[in-house]
Write a protein that holds these residues in place. Sequence first.
Motif, short mmCIF file in Angstrom:
data_model
loop_
_atom_site.label_atom_id
_atom_site.label_comp_id
_atom_site.label_asym_id
_atom_site.label_seq_id
_atom_site.Cartn_x
_atom_site.Cartn_y
_atom_site.Cartn_z
N VAL A 87 0.95 -1.24 -0.06
CA VAL A 87 -0.01 -0.04 0.00
C VAL A 87 0.70 1.41 0.23
O VAL A 87 0.68 2.23 -0.64
CB VAL A 87 -1.01 -0.16 1.29
N GLU A 88 2.02 1.17 0.80
CA GLU A 88 2.75 2.49 0.63
C GLU A 88 3.57 2.83 -0.53
O GLU A 88 3.63 4.09 -0.69
CB GLU A 88 3.86 2.58 2.11
N GLU A 89 3.81 1.91 -1.06
CA GLU A 89 4.56 2.09 -2.56
C GLU A 89 3.46 2.58 -3.43
O GLU A 89 3.59 3.55 -4.23
CB GLU A 89 5.29 0.76 -3.06
N LEU A 90 2.34 2.04 -3.49
CA LEU A 90 0.98 2.34 -4.46
C LEU A 90 0.89 3.88 -3.89
O LEU A 90 0.18 4.54 -4.70
CB LEU A 90 0.04 1.45 -4.25
N ARG A 91 0.72 3.98 -2.88
CA ARG A 91 0.30 5.23 -2.42
C ARG A 91 1.19 6.57 -2.93
O ARG A 91 0.77 7.57 -3.37
CB ARG A 91 0.22 5.57 -0.73
N GLU A 92 2.63 6.28 -2.74
CA GLU A 92 3.33 7.32 -3.27
C GLU A 92 3.43 7.56 -4.97
O GLU A 92 3.57 8.52 -5.64
CB GLU A 92 4.73 7.08 -2.85
N LEU A 93 3.19 6.40 -5.43
CA LEU A 93 3.11 6.29 -6.81
C LEU A 93 1.84 7.00 -7.28
O LEU A 93 1.77 7.86 -8.27
CB LEU A 93 2.97 4.95 -7.37
N THR A 94 0.80 6.88 -6.66
CA THR A 94 -0.56 7.59 -7.06
C THR A 94 -0.60 8.99 -6.85
O THR A 94 -1.19 9.65 -7.84
CB THR A 94 -1.78 6.70 -6.09
N ILE A 95 0.04 9.38 -5.74
CA ILE A 95 0.19 10.78 -5.40
C ILE A 95 0.85 11.38 -6.65
O ILE A 95 0.59 12.42 -7.35
CB ILE A 95 0.77 11.06 -4.18
N SER A 96 2.03 10.79 -6.98
CA SER A 96 2.87 11.41 -7.99
C SER A 96 2.57 11.50 -9.36
O SER A 96 2.67 12.28 -10.35
CB SER A 96 4.42 10.59 -7.89
N GLU A 97 1.74 10.31 -9.63
CA GLU A 97 1.19 10.09 -11.33
C GLU A 97 -0.43 10.60 -11.47
O GLU A 97 -0.43 11.18 -12.50
CB GLU A 97 1.43 8.44 -11.66
N VAL A 98 -1.00 10.35 -10.49
CA VAL A 98 -2.55 10.76 -10.48
C VAL A 98 -2.72 12.39 -9.92
O VAL A 98 -3.75 12.72 -10.53
CB VAL A 98 -3.40 9.65 -9.98
N GLY A 99 -1.72 12.60 -9.36
CA GLY A 99 -1.96 13.95 -8.74
C GLY A 99 -2.99 13.90 -7.48
O GLY A 99 -3.58 14.89 -6.97
#
Length: 487
Positions: A87-99
């Motif tokens: 979840v934490e890796e996905l969280r940072e990815l989602t913040i950076s790519e999806v905004g």
Amino acid sequence: MSTQEQAVAVTRRLLIDGQLVETEQTLASLDPATGEVFGYAPEATVAEVDAAVGAARRAFDTTDWSTNHELRARCLNQLYQALRDNVEELRELTISEVGATRALTHGNQLEVPFEIVRYYAGLLEGYEWSEDLGNIEIRGQQHHRWVEKEAAGVVAAIAAYNYPHQLALAKLAPSLAAGCTVVLKGAPDTPLSTLALGEIIAQTDIPAGVVNVLTSSDIEVGKRMTTHPDVDVVTFTGSTPVGREIMAAASATLKKVFLELGGKSAMILLDDADYVKSAQFAAFSVATHAGQGCALTTRVLVPAADHDKVAQMIAGVFAHVTYGDPRDPKTYMGPLISERQRDKVDGIVQRAVAAGATLVAGGEKVDPGFFYKPTLLANVDPDSEIAQEEVFGPVIALIPYTDEDDAVRIANNSIYGLSGGIMSADQERAKAVARRVRTGTFSINGGNYFSADAPFGGYKQSGIGREMGRQGLEEFLELKTFAEVLA
């Protein structure tokens, strides 16, 4: 870390037939909060589509995936745990790519969609796969009849960019629970988020070929997925114009088509509503994820006598909406996904003002990144472009009405019918009006209908079919009726 080093660090691979695959061409993914390249994804071609569909076809036709209910439940539970573990890796990815803001990743952008997987794993445990119809007598003989539910086959699933995890898992989980195999294509604006799901799936016991994950900006890739002769079901989330094209393309082979499309939902403020709370709810709702939500109530209908008062209230709330770096926990609203989308939003706003709407707040681009100020347009003509077209940005069209019948007429004056809302001090009055509005979902005094067990979808040109809930599973099933002569 330089931009190029960061991009290499987050590059991911396609998932085809159980293997993680690279391609010669890549697709750049931008961080919408900065406008800079964040990473690169593989650019799938029609050849990768054919390979993925072929793998899905073999997995459906030659393995017991479609009939082994226990295996599917176990794999879904395993996938749920794998998502939680990452979840934490996905969280940072989602913040950076999806905004998406950090707060949203604790909700519908990331963690809430995980529950869809767990819900369908649980639904499998007690689901009835057959229904007995009893016996009938025909010409002196007893005939026993029953209906069995079977997996529909190979699913082509195409997701939009705004909530990539929600949209992917709302297609993957029920189709897998049903026993289908899947080719999932992520949106070209958010490819890495979808590919991350594929890499997590590759670590589970889900058999090779059951799930295949592609990304591409090539329109021919999507066309091939929706017309491939070995695809049985097409499920798409995106704009209504593209949905129409997909439905037409799939008709050549009469594929089962399931579409979750656009919306122009109305929130009706009755004359007994608490306007302060209503203004807060309307403003903060439309600012969620910078207005990039198909079910957001972007038309606000208010009694004509109170129009100007409510306009000032909404503008006052917009003034307190914090926007900026989505990594900052204090940020409420992040950016739009791209410069292209921001230009579209701004163009519609400027045309609305030119057509006679009053710009009360916002209407401005903010750099760097793809930010757009929360915008309120008042005195909006219910037949105008801003009241009829989906904007997909943080923009409210405030529309005056004369009485309840007029409010219902305006709310239903749309090609869409996805969602809606109503605010009133009288719950029964609110429900009576709500039942007259033709939409697939509806919120009464802020009620939240969105959860894994509740079907989601729309009337009219907002789509065909339902995601989530028991109904979401049954979109991916076929019915087979049997009869036998009893001795």
